[in-house]
Write a protein that holds these residues in place. Structure first.
Motif, PDB file in Angstrom:
ATOM      1  N   PRO A  10       0.833  -1.212   0.000  1.00  0.00           N
ATOM      2  CA  PRO A  10       0.000   0.000   0.000  1.00  0.00           C
ATOM      3  C   PRO A  10       0.870   1.266   0.000  1.00  0.00           C
ATOM      4  O   PRO A  10       2.064   1.198   0.310  1.00  0.00           O
ATOM      5  N   ASP A  11       0.268   2.386  -0.339  1.00  0.00           N
ATOM      6  CA  ASP A  11       1.003   3.649  -0.198  1.00  0.00           C
ATOM      7  C   ASP A  11       0.460   4.483   0.967  1.00  0.00           C
ATOM      8  O   ASP A  11       0.957   5.570   1.234  1.00  0.00           O
ATOM      9  N   VAL A  12      -0.562   3.977   1.668  1.00  0.00           N
ATOM     10  CA  VAL A  12      -1.073   4.633   2.863  1.00  0.00           C
ATOM     11  C   VAL A  12      -1.853   3.603   3.684  1.00  0.00           C
ATOM     12  O   VAL A  12      -2.479   2.702   3.129  1.00  0.00           O
ATOM     13  N   LEU A  13      -1.780   3.738   5.013  1.00  0.00           N
ATOM     14  CA  LEU A  13      -2.569   2.877   5.901  1.00  0.00           C
ATOM     15  C   LEU A  13      -3.763   3.695   6.402  1.00  0.00           C
ATOM     16  O   LEU A  13      -3.573   4.753   7.002  1.00  0.00           O
ATOM     17  N   VAL A  14      -4.959   3.208   6.137  1.00  0.00           N
ATOM     18  CA  VAL A  14      -6.188   3.921   6.523  1.00  0.00           C
ATOM     19  C   VAL A  14      -6.866   3.127   7.637  1.00  0.00           C
ATOM     20  O   VAL A  14      -7.214   1.956   7.442  1.00  0.00           O
ATOM     21  N   LEU A  15      -7.003   3.736   8.791  1.00  0.00           N
ATOM     22  CA  LEU A  15      -7.571   3.036   9.954  1.00  0.00           C
ATOM     23  C   LEU A  15      -8.971   3.534  10.260  1.00  0.00           C
ATOM     24  O   LEU A  15      -9.265   4.718  10.120  1.00  0.00           O
ATOM     25  N   HIS A  16      -9.814   2.596  10.693  1.00  0.00           N
ATOM     26  CA  HIS A  16     -11.122   2.973  11.232  1.00  0.00           C
ATOM     27  C   HIS A  16     -11.357   2.063  12.437  1.00  0.00           C
ATOM     28  O   HIS A  16     -12.098   1.090  12.381  1.00  0.00           O
ATOM     29  N   LEU A  17     -10.638   2.392  13.524  1.00  0.00           N
ATOM     30  CA  LEU A  17     -10.604   1.539  14.719  1.00  0.00           C
ATOM     31  C   LEU A  17     -11.018   2.342  15.946  1.00  0.00           C
ATOM     32  O   LEU A  17     -10.965   3.571  15.938  1.00  0.00           O
ATOM     33  N   HIS A  18     -11.376   1.626  17.017  1.00  0.00           N
ATOM     34  CA  HIS A  18     -11.664   2.292  18.288  1.00  0.00           C
ATOM     35  C   HIS A  18     -10.350   2.805  18.906  1.00  0.00           C
ATOM     36  O   HIS A  18      -9.259   2.570  18.375  1.00  0.00           O
TER      37      HIS A  18
END
Lengths: 375, 291
Positions: free
Chosen positions: A215-223
């Protein structure tokens, strides 16, 4: 009627009028706060409670508010019981209602039956999609925040190969669906997507797999906790790609778990970042919040504060019944601290999101981009 | 291969901390035949205690460890006095429920005292990462493995080499006979709870630096401990340690090759398979009778 009697009658009538006018201006409201302050959503729920309590403490002159905080826990039946209990002594003027989507869904039929406006910061999309006229959301839904999230990644950072790591909860799955949709509209296809249970203690497996997808970016949607855990482990492993996280990252309590250096270059989406300042009113709110609760405010606290302030503003202008408050929220516009709120016709009041980034020197992020989405 | 080794390094650190939780669980089980479902919440309490002590006395985690263990031992004693001893002659479900109640009280007490925010205790020696043979090893992970190893060996020594250990084992094997031999069984049971809570406190300090602590973080741990003990064999101390290391390694490797969801499902499938083939667990005795 003698002149004297006429004068006395006129005086009595004037006094009665004055008294009636006075009682209309001095609204007497009942605004219970029914939020989760224990259980897995206690962090966010406590912020929500604090925001509501602070707003009620700052009720405008002439508005008297009776309020009680009832812990809903995290079960739907807990929320319904709390609403029944709050309604036991008469219909509340409005309720600061749980930010947990499953609890909101359980409360909606009861609010409709009793006629109680629910003022919430819940992000669950479906609570405003059921045609219930009594629900008002003062936090941008995933449709707004995830659009901002994806646009910042694609348009500002110019990244085309995101790896998306999300929570397996309803919150996480809703965010992932909106992120996928938003990325799709931007012509971006995630190279990796995986759900993570909130109880997972080692993020290295998912980081390893994500990096294998180049990947070229890590996208998080976490608590909150998992976000801090991921950022810490990713920093230690030095993946060499930026991290753009979900709103949990902007919470001061999340940043407090990490060293400032670990946060260098990390960004996050949110509706607002009170600790970042930006206006004298925001700084006053942050200072008062710190004094009142001994902790730092986040966007959930600010959203609930703005929501209850809008109710109180309406009451100060004469809306002292649940119906009048509902109508004021549904039709009015309110300039809050986070943004200007107005309903889209379904109770969605918030239509802005911001991106904040940390520079590695402190745990206070800077607002780097604002996105306003037309309702 | 480096990737697998790197994953296993993390898995061993996680497994070592799980092992401490499982050991406390086995101790109480052996001494009382009761399942202490508050063990995970005792770990959480130990984590918050470490956070609180660090706020009062700014010392590295390794110096706070004995203090945390001692205070948690006192809490374990209290748990035995309030939640086990008054119920020991009642049906086993009474103790089962009372330990769940203790766990809920601890969770809500932690929320009241510390709030719902995740917190981190200080590292044992210091933060940062070492590069060893091409692997990035967090210093805290090394410290966790070392301290957990020492505590496990210490517990083995206590049981195998000391008079107290022999009395504890005698109480566990046959309380009536132990009492007839003059062993103060009630005191031994209380001591077991204290020891179990001290281990939980140590695990709490170790885990809360790396993985943070919240009032509800003990709930998942007790499940892991339960599985570790079931895989290792109920009542077996080496089995509990091996079971904990196995499930940590299993989780890490399956998560990395498939997914976290697959790892969870696979873990429970493996548990069912082990129970089908060896109901007594990998290290348990084929038949066991308890007084």
């Amino acid at each position: 009627m003698s002149a004297r009697k006429s004068t006395l009658f006129a005086a009595a009538f004037a006094a009665a009028l004055s008294s009636a006018a006075g009682s209309a201006a001095a609204a007497d409201l009942d605004i219970p706060v029914l939020v989760p302050v224990t259980g897995f959503l206690a962090l966010e729920g406590t912020s929500q409670r604090n925001g509501a309590v602070l707003a009620i403490r700052e009720a405008p002159e002439g508005v008297t508010v009776r309020s009680e905080v009832i812990d809903t826990g995290t079960s739907p039946e807990g929320a319904v019981t709390a609403l029944e209990r709050a309604s036991g002594r008469g219909t509340p003027t409005a309720v600061a209602a749980s930010m947990l989507g499953t609890q909101m869904l359980a409360m909606l039929p009861l609010a409709d039956e009793y006629g109680i406006p629910l003022v919430t910061v819940s992000g669950t999309a479906s609570i405003t999609e059921r045609g219930n006229p009594w629900v008002f959301r003062f936090f941008p839904g995933d449709g707004v925040t995830k659009t901002a999230h994806a646009r910042y990644v694609a348009e500002e950072l110019g990244k085309r190969r995101p790896a998306v790591i999300y929570q397996t909860t309803a919150y996480g799955q809703s965010g992932q669906a909106h992120l996928r949709d938003a990325f799709g509209k931007l012509g971006v296809e995630p190279v990796f997507e995986e759900g993570v249970d909130p109880g997972i203690r080692d993020m290295l497996p998912v980081l390893t797999k994500a990096m294998a997808a180049n990947p070229d970016v890590l996208v998080l949607h976490l608590h909150s906790g998992p976000t801090a855990l991921f950022v810490r482990q990713a920093t230690a492993m030095n993946p060499g790609v930026p991290i753009v996280a979900g709103s949990a990252m902007h919470q001061p309590s999340t940043a407090a778990l990490l060293e400032p250096a670990e946060l260098r270059g990390v960004c996050a989406e949110t509706s607002a970042s009170p600790v970042s300042g930006g206006s004298p009113e925001m700084e006053r709110f942050t200072a008062e919040y710190r004094t009142a609760f001994g902790t730092e405010p986040d966007a959930f606290a600010l959203g609930q504060y703005d929501g209850i302030r809008m109710v109180l503003d309406a009451a100060a202008k004469g809306a002292d019944t649940p119906e009048a408050v509902r109508d004021a929220l549904a039709k009015g516009t309110y300039r809050g601290l986070a943004m200007t709120y107005h309903s889209d016709g379904r109770g969605n009041m918030a239509h802005s999101a911001v991106i904040v980034c940390y520079d590695g020197s402190s745990r206070v992020p800077a607002v780097v981009k604002r996105y306003d989405v037309a309702p | 291969m480096t990737g697998v080794a790197q994953l296993l390094v993390n898995g061993v650190a996680l497994g070592a901390a799980y092992a401490l939780v499982a050991l406390g669980f086995v101790l109480v089980l052996n001494a009382t035949s009761a399942v202490n479902f508050a063990q995970g919440d005792l770990v959480m309490a130990g984590g918050f205690l470490a956070v609180a002590l660090a706020g009062l006395i700014p010392l590295p985690g390794i110096l706070l460890l004995p203090l945390v263990a001692a205070l948690m031992a006192a809490l374990g004693l209290l748990v035995s006095l309030l939640a086990y001893l008054p119920l020991r002659h009642r049906p086993p479900v009474s103790v089962f429920i009372s330990t769940i109640a203790v766990g809920i009280i601890l969770q809500n007490g932690a929320t009241l005292l510390f709030g719902p925010e995740p917190k981190a205790a200080p590292p044992l020696f210091g933060g940062g990462t070492l590069e060893i043979a091409g692997l990035l090893v967090p210093k805290q992970s090394l410290a966790v493995v070392a301290v957990a190893g020492l505590l496990i060996l210490g517990q083995h020594w206590l049981f195998a080499r000391t008079q107290l250990g022999r009395r504890l084992r005698a109480t566990a094997q046959d309380p009536e006979m132990a009492r007839a031999c003059g062993i103060p069984v009630t005191a031994m049971v209380a001591a077991t709870f204290a020891l179990g809570a001290a281990l939980a406190g140590a695990a709490g300090l170790l885990l809360s630096n790396q993985f943070f602590v919240t009032p509800t973080s003990g709930s998942g741990l007790i499940l892991k401990a339960y599985i570790a003990v079931t895989i290792g064999g109920w009542g077996s101390v080496p089995g509990a340690v091996a079971g904990a290391l196995l499930i940590a390694a299993f989780e890490v490797l399956v998560s990395a090759t498939l997914s976290y969801s697959a790892a969870t499902a696979a873990l429970y499938l493996a548990l069912l398979a082990i129970l089908a083939v060896r109901p007594q667990g990998l290290f348990g005795e084929a038949a066991r009778s308890r007084a």
